[in-house]
Motif scaffolding. Structure first.
Motif, PDB file in Angstrom:
ATOM      1  N   LEU A  14     -16.190   0.670  28.929  1.00 47.90           N
ATOM      2  CA  LEU A  14     -16.804  -0.256  30.181  1.00 47.90           C
ATOM      3  C   LEU A  14     -16.113  -2.184  29.934  1.00 47.90           C
ATOM      4  N   ASP A  15     -16.030  -2.656  31.291  1.00 46.94           N
ATOM      5  CA  ASP A  15     -16.463  -3.715  30.249  1.00 46.94           C
ATOM      6  C   ASP A  15     -17.492  -4.312  29.649  1.00 46.94           C
ATOM      7  N   GLY A  16     -17.591  -5.182  28.004  1.00 43.21           N
ATOM      8  CA  GLY A  16     -18.900  -5.443  28.181  1.00 43.21           C
ATOM      9  C   GLY A  16     -19.306  -4.903  27.134  1.00 43.21           C
ATOM     10  N   ALA A  17     -18.851  -3.736  26.434  1.00 41.95           N
ATOM     11  CA  ALA A  17     -18.867  -2.303  26.123  1.00 41.95           C
ATOM     12  C   ALA A  17     -19.185  -2.871  24.758  1.00 41.95           C
ATOM     13  N   GLY A  18     -19.219  -4.066  24.537  1.00 42.44           N
ATOM     14  CA  GLY A  18     -18.615  -4.382  22.498  1.00 42.44           C
ATOM     15  C   GLY A  18     -17.906  -4.280  22.216  1.00 42.44           C
ATOM     16  N   LYS A  19     -16.394  -4.816  22.459  1.00 44.46           N
ATOM     17  CA  LYS A  19     -14.949  -4.010  22.052  1.00 44.46           C
ATOM     18  C   LYS A  19     -14.902  -4.947  21.098  1.00 44.46           C
ATOM     19  N   THR A  20     -14.273  -6.445  21.514  1.00 46.76           N
ATOM     20  CA  THR A  20     -13.970  -7.300  20.780  1.00 46.76           C
ATOM     21  C   THR A  20     -14.684  -7.537  19.724  1.00 46.76           C
ATOM     22  N   THR A  21     -15.922  -7.636  19.652  1.00 44.80           N
ATOM     23  CA  THR A  21     -16.586  -7.984  18.498  1.00 44.80           C
ATOM     24  C   THR A  21     -16.918  -6.349  17.851  1.00 44.80           C
ATOM     25  N   GLN A  22     -16.041  -5.197  17.936  1.00 45.63           N
ATOM     26  CA  GLN A  22     -15.398  -4.473  17.173  1.00 45.63           C
ATOM     27  C   GLN A  22     -14.804  -4.711  16.374  1.00 45.63           C
ATOM     28  N   VAL A  23     -13.875  -4.657  17.248  1.00 47.35           N
ATOM     29  CA  VAL A  23     -12.736  -5.454  16.966  1.00 47.35           C
ATOM     30  C   VAL A  23     -12.621  -6.317  15.698  1.00 47.35           C
ATOM     31  N   GLU A  24     -13.001  -7.158  15.391  1.00 43.21           N
ATOM     32  CA  GLU A  24     -13.417  -8.424  14.671  1.00 43.21           C
ATOM     33  C   GLU A  24     -14.256  -8.233  13.246  1.00 43.21           C
ATOM     34  N   LEU A  25     -15.392  -6.941  13.523  1.00 41.02           N
ATOM     35  CA  LEU A  25     -15.511  -7.148  12.323  1.00 41.02           C
ATOM     36  C   LEU A  25     -14.842  -5.634  11.926  1.00 41.02           C
ATOM     37  N   LEU A  26     -13.933  -4.922  12.294  1.00 36.08           N
ATOM     38  CA  LEU A  26     -12.559  -3.653  11.792  1.00 36.08           C
ATOM     39  C   LEU A  26     -12.331  -4.465  11.191  1.00 36.08           C
ATOM     40  N   ALA A  27     -11.757  -5.095  11.903  1.00 36.96           N
ATOM     41  CA  ALA A  27     -10.762  -6.711  11.015  1.00 36.96           C
ATOM     42  C   ALA A  27     -11.143  -7.506   9.657  1.00 36.96           C
ATOM     43  N   ARG A  28     -12.675  -7.868  10.012  1.00 34.89           N
ATOM     44  CA  ARG A  28     -13.449  -8.727   8.205  1.00 34.89           C
ATOM     45  C   ARG A  28     -12.976  -7.195   7.226  1.00 34.89           C
ATOM     46  N   TRP A  29     -13.233  -6.274   7.575  1.00 32.67           N
ATOM     47  CA  TRP A  29     -13.077  -5.378   6.604  1.00 32.67           C
ATOM     48  C   TRP A  29     -12.142  -3.951   6.692  1.00 32.67           C
ATOM     49  N   LEU A  30     -11.142  -4.636   6.798  1.00 30.91           N
ATOM     50  CA  LEU A  30      -9.743  -4.253   6.614  1.00 30.91           C
ATOM     51  C   LEU A  30      -9.372  -5.559   5.875  1.00 30.91           C
ATOM     52  N   ASP A  31      -9.828  -6.984   5.915  1.00 33.73           N
ATOM     53  CA  ASP A  31      -9.529  -7.496   4.901  1.00 33.73           C
ATOM     54  C   ASP A  31     -10.483  -7.456   3.435  1.00 33.73           C
ATOM     55  N   GLU A  32     -11.493  -7.422   3.222  1.00 30.39           N
ATOM     56  CA  GLU A  32     -12.032  -6.661   2.341  1.00 30.39           C
ATOM     57  C   GLU A  32     -11.421  -5.680   1.583  1.00 30.39           C
ATOM     58  N   THR A  33     -11.355  -4.734   2.431  1.00 34.32           N
ATOM     59  CA  THR A  33     -10.994  -4.345   1.407  1.00 34.32           C
ATOM     60  C   THR A  33      -9.109  -3.659   1.348  1.00 34.32           C
ATOM     61  N   GLU A  34      -8.420  -4.936   1.524  1.00 31.55           N
ATOM     62  CA  GLU A  34      -6.880  -5.585   0.666  1.00 31.55           C
ATOM     63  C   GLU A  34      -6.185  -4.190   1.716  1.00 31.55           C
ATOM     64  N   ARG A  35      -6.442  -3.876   2.969  1.00 29.08           N
ATOM     65  CA  ARG A  35      -5.009  -3.427   3.487  1.00 29.08           C
ATOM     66  C   ARG A  35      -4.655  -4.200   5.064  1.00 29.08           C
ATOM     67  N   GLY A  36      -3.248  -3.790   4.839  1.00 28.29           N
ATOM     68  CA  GLY A  36      -2.614  -4.611   5.355  1.00 28.29           C
ATOM     69  C   GLY A  36      -2.586  -4.064   6.831  1.00 28.29           C
ATOM     70  N   TYR A  37      -3.060  -5.192   8.150  1.00 25.18           N
ATOM     71  CA  TYR A  37      -3.120  -5.015   8.998  1.00 25.18           C
ATOM     72  C   TYR A  37      -2.772  -5.390  10.620  1.00 25.18           C
ATOM     73  N   ILE A  38      -2.827  -5.461  11.729  1.00 25.22           N
ATOM     74  CA  ILE A  38      -2.737  -6.561  12.914  1.00 25.22           C
ATOM     75  C   ILE A  38      -3.367  -6.994  13.836  1.00 25.22           C
TER      76      ILE A  38
END
Length: 220
Positions: A14-38
C-alpha cells in the motif's frame, strides 16, 4: 548452474508502506556488494512513463475510467520492460523496481474492478512473460495509509503532492491489501510478505536474507 540472466526484484504494498525507503536501502547494499544493478519504478521508469505517471497521479482534473487506467499502466509497463528492464536482465544485472506486475492485479484488477484475468493477460503481454523472481510485499494496515502519506516529503524536504491513489478511501486500500495478500498466498515462493510496521532497519535485514537466498540459486 543457473542459466537465466539477471534477477528482477519488485517491491509492492500500500501507499506509505515504505517501498521507496527499502528500494534505496537495497540499492545501497548492492553497491556495497559490487553487484551490477539498476533501480527503477512503475509508472515512470522511462521518459514516456514519466508522462503517463503525471496523467495517472497528478491530474485531478481528468476523469480516468478504470479500463483506461489499466491500459495506461500497461503502456508504461510495455515501454519500461522493452527499453529498460529486459535489456538490463539480459546484461546479467539485478533490477529492483518500486512496483511492477502485481500492482496492476491489485489496483486495477481488484480495487478498480476491471477483473483479475483481463489485467493479468494484459500484464503478461507487457512484460513479455518475464515475471519478477522475487516480490517483496510490505504489508500495512489500510487504516495507516492516510496517516503515512500525509507525512510523505519530497527530496527538497517539502511535503510531497498527494496522488489520486493516496486520496482514495480506506475501503479502497483495504481491497488492495486483501488482493495483495491473496496474491502472496497463491505464489508463496515468489511473493514474500514482510510486516511494514517494523523499523526500516529490521525490514531491510529481512529483505537482505531473502535476496541472498535468491542469489544462492546461482550455484544450484
Amino acid at each position: 548452474m543457473r542459466e537465466k540472466k539477471g534477477y528482477l526484484i519488485s517491491f509492492e504494498g500500500l501507499d506509505g508502506a515504505g517501498k521507496t525507503t527499502q528500494v534505496e536501502l537495497l540499492a545501497r547494499w548492492l553497491d556495497e556488494t559490487e553487484r551490477g544493478y539498476i533501480q527503477t519504478r512503475e509508472p515512470g521508469g522511462t521518459a514516456l512513463g514519466g508522462e503517463i505517471r503525471q496523467l495517472l497521479f497528478h491530474r485531478p482534473d481528468l476523469t480516468i475510467m478504470p479500463l483506461a487506467e489499466a491500459f495506461l499502466f500497461q503502456a508504461d509497463r510495455a515501454q519500461h520492460f522493452a527499453a529498460v528492464i529486459l535489456p538490463a536482465l539480459d546484461a546479467g544485472k539485478v533490477v529492483i523496481t518500486d512496483r511492477c506486475f502485481d500492482s496492476s492485479l491489485a489496483y486495477q484488477g481488484a480495487a478498480r474492478g476491471v477483473g483479475a484475468e483481463l489485467v493479468k493477460h494484459l500484464s503478461l503481454i507487457a512484460i513479455q512473460g518475464r515475471v519478477p523472481d522475487l516480490t517483496i510485499l510490505l504489508d500495512l494496515d489500510a487504516t495507516k495509509v492516510r496517516e503515512r502519506t500525509d507525512h510523505v516529503q519530497d527530496q527538497s524536504g517539502q511535503r510531497g503532492q498527494r496522488s489520486r491513489f493516496d486520496a482514495e478511501s480506506e475501503q479502497f486500500h483495504q481491497r488492495l491489501r486483501d488482493e495483495f495478500l491473496a496474491l502472496a498466498r497463491a505464489e508463496p515462493e515468489r511473493i514474500k510478505v514482510i510486516d511494514a510496521t517494523q523499523s526500516p532497519e529490521r525490514i531491510h535485514r529481512e529483505i537482505i536474507t531473502l535476496v541472498e537466498q535468491l542469489f544462492s540459486s546461482e550455484t544450484l
